[in-house]
Write a protein that holds these residues in place. Structure first.
Motif, PDB file in Angstrom:
ATOM      1  N   GLN A   1      -3.316  -4.869  -5.202  1.00 40.67           N
ATOM      2  CA  GLN A   1      -3.875  -4.672  -4.058  1.00 40.67           C
ATOM      3  C   GLN A   1      -2.900  -5.606  -2.843  1.00 40.67           C
ATOM      4  OE1 GLN A   1      -8.032  -4.419  -5.156  1.00 40.67           O
ATOM      5  NE2 GLN A   1      -8.017  -3.305  -3.372  1.00 40.67           N
ATOM      6  N   ALA A   2      -3.021  -6.865  -3.496  1.00 43.90           N
ATOM      7  CA  ALA A   2      -2.546  -7.809  -2.847  1.00 43.90           C
ATOM      8  C   ALA A   2      -0.702  -7.634  -2.404  1.00 43.90           C
ATOM      9  CB  ALA A   2      -2.671  -9.260  -3.202  1.00 43.90           C
ATOM     10  N   ALA A   3      -0.118  -7.329  -3.592  1.00 40.00           N
ATOM     11  CA  ALA A   3       1.266  -7.154  -3.365  1.00 40.00           C
ATOM     12  C   ALA A   3       1.561  -5.792  -2.470  1.00 40.00           C
ATOM     13  CB  ALA A   3       1.812  -6.738  -4.817  1.00 40.00           C
ATOM     14  N   VAL A   4       0.717  -4.723  -2.599  1.00 37.78           N
ATOM     15  CA  VAL A   4       0.759  -3.530  -1.627  1.00 37.78           C
ATOM     16  C   VAL A   4       0.290  -4.137  -0.433  1.00 37.78           C
ATOM     17  CG1 VAL A   4      -0.207  -1.252  -1.163  1.00 37.78           C
ATOM     18  CG2 VAL A   4       0.561  -2.010  -3.424  1.00 37.78           C
ATOM     19  N   ARG A   5      -0.486  -4.705   0.139  1.00 34.35           N
ATOM     20  CA  ARG A   5      -0.893  -5.040   1.433  1.00 34.35           C
ATOM     21  C   ARG A   5       0.185  -6.117   1.882  1.00 34.35           C
ATOM     22  NH1 ARG A   5      -7.063  -5.826  -0.371  1.00 34.35           N
ATOM     23  NH2 ARG A   5      -7.825  -3.754   0.531  1.00 34.35           N
ATOM     24  N   PHE A   6       0.725  -6.946   1.336  1.00 37.08           N
ATOM     25  CA  PHE A   6       1.934  -7.781   1.675  1.00 37.08           C
ATOM     26  C   PHE A   6       3.277  -6.661   2.213  1.00 37.08           C
ATOM     27  CE2 PHE A   6       6.022  -9.802   0.687  1.00 37.08           C
ATOM     28  CZ  PHE A   6       5.959 -10.575   1.355  1.00 37.08           C
TER      29      PHE A   6
ATOM     30  N   VAL B   1      -6.510   3.679  -8.624  1.00 38.86           N
ATOM     31  CA  VAL B   1      -5.102   3.851  -7.983  1.00 38.86           C
ATOM     32  C   VAL B   1      -5.222   3.151  -6.754  1.00 38.86           C
ATOM     33  CG1 VAL B   1      -5.635   6.078  -6.942  1.00 38.86           C
ATOM     34  CG2 VAL B   1      -3.268   5.452  -7.466  1.00 38.86           C
ATOM     35  N   VAL B   2      -4.402   2.149  -6.449  1.00 35.39           N
ATOM     36  CA  VAL B   2      -3.988   1.423  -5.144  1.00 35.39           C
ATOM     37  C   VAL B   2      -3.408   2.395  -4.318  1.00 35.39           C
ATOM     38  CG1 VAL B   2      -3.283  -0.681  -4.151  1.00 35.39           C
ATOM     39  CG2 VAL B   2      -4.297  -0.774  -6.408  1.00 35.39           C
ATOM     40  N   LEU B   3      -3.765   2.321  -3.082  1.00 38.63           N
ATOM     41  CA  LEU B   3      -3.274   3.387  -2.084  1.00 38.63           C
ATOM     42  C   LEU B   3      -2.511   2.512  -0.894  1.00 38.63           C
ATOM     43  CD1 LEU B   3      -6.585   5.257  -1.054  1.00 38.63           C
ATOM     44  CD2 LEU B   3      -4.648   6.029  -2.854  1.00 38.63           C
ATOM     45  N   ALA B   4      -1.548   3.243  -0.217  1.00 39.24           N
ATOM     46  CA  ALA B   4      -0.834   2.515   0.658  1.00 39.24           C
ATOM     47  C   ALA B   4      -1.261   1.525   1.512  1.00 39.24           C
ATOM     48  CB  ALA B   4       0.057   3.624   1.434  1.00 39.24           C
ATOM     49  N   ASP B   5      -2.560   1.534   1.925  1.00 35.47           N
ATOM     50  CA  ASP B   5      -3.289   0.616   2.428  1.00 35.47           C
ATOM     51  C   ASP B   5      -3.876  -0.577   1.904  1.00 35.47           C
ATOM     52  OD1 ASP B   5      -5.373   1.820   1.639  1.00 35.47           O
ATOM     53  OD2 ASP B   5      -6.062   2.674   3.732  1.00 35.47           O
ATOM     54  N   GLY B   6      -3.674  -0.574   0.616  1.00 30.04           N
ATOM     55  CA  GLY B   6      -4.245  -1.284  -0.364  1.00 30.04           C
ATOM     56  C   GLY B   6      -5.649  -1.112  -0.710  1.00 30.04           C
ATOM     57  N   ARG B   7      -6.246  -0.106  -0.486  1.00 35.11           N
ATOM     58  CA  ARG B   7      -7.472   0.265  -0.796  1.00 35.11           C
ATOM     59  C   ARG B   7      -7.227   0.494  -2.456  1.00 35.11           C
ATOM     60  NH1 ARG B   7     -10.149   4.907   2.509  1.00 35.11           N
ATOM     61  NH2 ARG B   7      -7.555   5.133   2.840  1.00 35.11           N
ATOM     62  N   ALA B   8      -8.326   0.302  -3.209  1.00 33.42           N
ATOM     63  CA  ALA B   8      -8.310   0.561  -4.668  1.00 33.42           C
ATOM     64  C   ALA B   8      -9.265   1.872  -4.871  1.00 33.42           C
ATOM     65  CB  ALA B   8      -8.674  -0.370  -5.447  1.00 33.42           C
TER      66      ALA B   8
END
Lengths: 470, 470
Positions: free
Chosen positions: A60-65, A174-181
């Motif tokens: 999540q942190a990586a996707v949010r970054f 699944v981690v979505l494009a906005d970082g939500r799991a």
């Protein structure tokens, strides 16, 4: 769509601060190992960083970054993909699952909760400790990740009887494009509440989200198989035998190798395969003993009716496994002969003969060796186009033949990829196969779930076409 | 979102001109037959017209007509749905598939191409002519349509071993909200080209498009089963037996009936069931004879270890089928006792005992009879809440209990619907079960494919919430 990547060092420091230095690789020499999968895409980029996630929260942190900066994110399992689905994107983040390998088997519910980096073989082994079995068995099962299997809806040898990966996936995080799991599905054998999002993510090749945990369905251990091996003097006889067998029986394996493949395997194994045979079939029955004997005898008869030159079978599991190992090592064996382009086309079974004949013609027309192996029972073939990488003209001819094999499969009502995925290598043919309207549906769903196209941009779907949709 | 419906007579004339008068029903008395499915939703609307389509082109014309005017379109199979998924919408079009019933079996590829109006039983019969089998077997198989089965991802009795509808759907033709007809998948056993749209449409309950043709996977005929019947003096003993059996064996059927169900069935059949039993299990093995004998004997032993009061089994297929018929008629038998609210909750198997106990408490707390039958082997139960429709207070208590059963299932890690679908009846609980984030994904996909919400508005997803997403 994807913004111009900007990842100067101070920015990466934020990612390192969030995840810990051990989880963020920026060393160029190490990064080099994460640029390619087995497709060796010559257009692979160099990522700004590789994140070796240890948890859903890390992902999540990586996707949010990445999302905040419009950076591409390429999820990566074991890097064993054959279509370039894990090719790194220039300046992006490679999100490696190699450290996420937990496997929890729940024998009472015959399920397993696994992290995506676990190898297929590790999942099988953990299940076996409880006399359970996870069937899908890509030939790469000893070095491919379960997450990659799910991303590509991987197949294998036993699929002819036991189905493909999607048939064993009950749920996932699944981690979505906005970082939500988001949790989808779970350990329930029947569940029809809302759209079947679990099955949508299976086979999505990292383009919709990052799968960080999976609930798999397991079944009781497979019974020891009886193995039959048959050789044929002509391709026609072998494909007629395949059709007769698969329309009347239900073997747990029905594999095919043609002459170039048999010879490449024999060169490696020296196990005494018939180098003169035009085709060899490896067939198994895993039914209870008495019924397996009947099934194999009937299959033997069908091979003989179709002019097999030799047929034998064995109930000795170890002896039988030697032939399965031979079949599984076909790709590395052919790779000894030169560089290869690996195909994955499949057709409805009655067209298998036409496909094999047509590929022989393409081979002749372009003077390129095409070694064919196949999960014959489900019409899924792996033609290996062999070329000398130093011979530019031959390399070009091989690439032309590669496209023609897909065109042929489409013309025969077949698919451009049965189990490897579209990735980057097959993207140019996707529209020809599924058609503009189905492609439009793909685009709409991609845009609905990943509107800025940060997940695996360039894989499966063309970013330019997505822009036009969005 | 959906515009205010406007369907004056001159407009409908355009539809009649396009499809022919025989395909467009406007007669109010006939229309009345298309307002409800078996859920008997009290809020059902009266449609402006019923289209009895005869082809994909008819469906396209009807959808284009409706889309141009913002009219709701409710696809309808045989009207046997139990969750209100085919409830008519006021002023809309009901798109009935009852005339589209072609079935083409392709024995060489073990597939069937079917139209959605064909009954499940008709597909089974057509397959059987070629010694093939279409496994999914909802109890309603004699009067439910295959299109409805696919729209709900229907289950049944054999699913415990053979999986649910989605496992047998290889491809389909679907008419989209703009009237385009798209082909997805097809007669290929492995195909991973692009997103798995076929599986997304399975279980979408008519909210994404209208399925007009389906390619199904068939398997060899089932072997004649051995049938075991066991009774238990307590619910606990029966659920312990279920868990022991399902974690060690793989029966082809594992069904459960509780005392109220047994008694309702006995009232109807007079077949001599044990009215004193707290629970009865009906279990089958369809393995080859020798192995089936072993499997059934081991299952018998597990029943006895769990204090079964009586266990017997038979290899006589007809004698065994009598008990399966008894199980299948449980719903109509209980319906003789009053009006019913039919539940469809499922839990992971280790929680089945908690679910059954909890439902007994809910029954007591609200003084409402809850007759429980279950596809026990996959944790999918059908509690039938019985009430006197003339007793308003009891009716209210039954509705309260209905919600509490779903709350209980969710608390136990279970689903609000295992195989019937969300439809309109269960929509209020969907968010509680799948959560806001998964619901948001449902909304996004719905809006991407049907942006004006013309398909089955109000089923599964809340139109107001969709508006907020869009």
């Amino acid at each position: 769509m994807t913004q111009t990547p900007t990842t100067d060092a101070p920015q990466l420091q934020e990612l390192i601060d969030a995840l810990g230095a051990g989880s963020v690789v920026t060393d160029p020499a190490t990064i080099e190992n994460y640029r390619w999968d087995r497709a060796n895409d010559p257009d692979a980029g160099t990522p700004a960083a590789v994140v070796r996630a240890t948890s859903t929260e890390d992902v999540q942190a990586a996707v949010r970054f990445a999302a905040a900066r419009g950076l591409p994110v390429v999820p990566r399992g074991a890097g064993s993909g054959l279509s370039g689905g894990s090719t790194a994107v220039e300046g992006g983040i490679v999100l490696s699952m190699e450290k996420m390998r937990d496997i929890q088997v729940e024998p009472l519910t015959r399920t397993a909760v696994v992290q995506p980096g676990a190898f297929n073989a590790e999942v099988k082994a953990a299940a076996a400790e409880h006399d359970l079995w996870y069937p899908p068995d890509p030939s790469s099962f000893e070095f491919c990740s379960i997450g990659g299997n799910i991303a590509t809806n991987a197949g294998g040898l036993c699929c002819v009887k036991y189905g493909v990966t999607t048939d064993y996936v009950l749920g996932m995080t699944v981690v979505l494009a906005d970082g939500r799991a988001v949790e989808l599905g779970g350990p329930r054998l029947k569940d029809v509440a809302g759209l079947d999002l679990t099955k949508l993510f299976v086979g999505s090749e990292g383009t919709l989200g990052v799968i960080t945990e999976i609930t798999l369905r397991l079944v009781p251990s497979q019974r020891p198989p009886t193995t039959l091996v048959a050789t044929f003097a002509t391709l026609e006889d072998s494909t007629e035998a395949i059709l007769a067998i698969s329309s009347q029986w239900r073997p747990s394996m029905l594999e095919f190798m043609d002459k170039p493949t048999i010879n490449a395997v024999e060169d490696t194994t020296k196990m005494g395969l018939d180098r003169e045979a035009a085709a060899m079939l490896v067939i198994q029955s895993d039914e209870p003993a008495e019924y397996a004997a009947k099934e194999i005898e009937e299959i033997e008869a069908l091979c003989n009716e179709n002019n097999a030159t030799e047929v034998f079978y064995t109930t000795d599991a170890e002896e039988g496994e030697a032939f399965v190992v031979a079949r599984r090592m076909a790709i590395p064996a052919v790779e000894q002969k030169g560089s290869i382009l690996l195909e994955d086309v499949g057709v409805p079974l009655p067209r298998l003969g036409d496909l094999v004949r047509g590929m022989a013609e393409i081979s002749q027309n372009h003077d390129v060796v095409i070694a064919v192996l196949a999960h014959a029972g489900d019409g899924n073939t792996h033609p290996l186009l062999v070329f000398d990488p130093a011979d530019e003209d031959q390399k070009q001819r091989a690439h032309t033949a590669y496209g023609e094999v897909m065109d042929l499969a489409i013309a025969l009502g077949g698919t451009i990829t049965g189990e490897h995925g579209v990735g980057r290598l097959k993207r140019p043919w996707l529209s020809d196969y599924i058609g503009e309207d189905a492609l439009d549906l793909n685009h709409r769903i991609k845009m609905a779930l990943d509107p800025h196209n940060i997940f695996n941009p360039g894989a499966v779907l063309d970013p330019a076409a997505l822009n036009a949709t969005g």
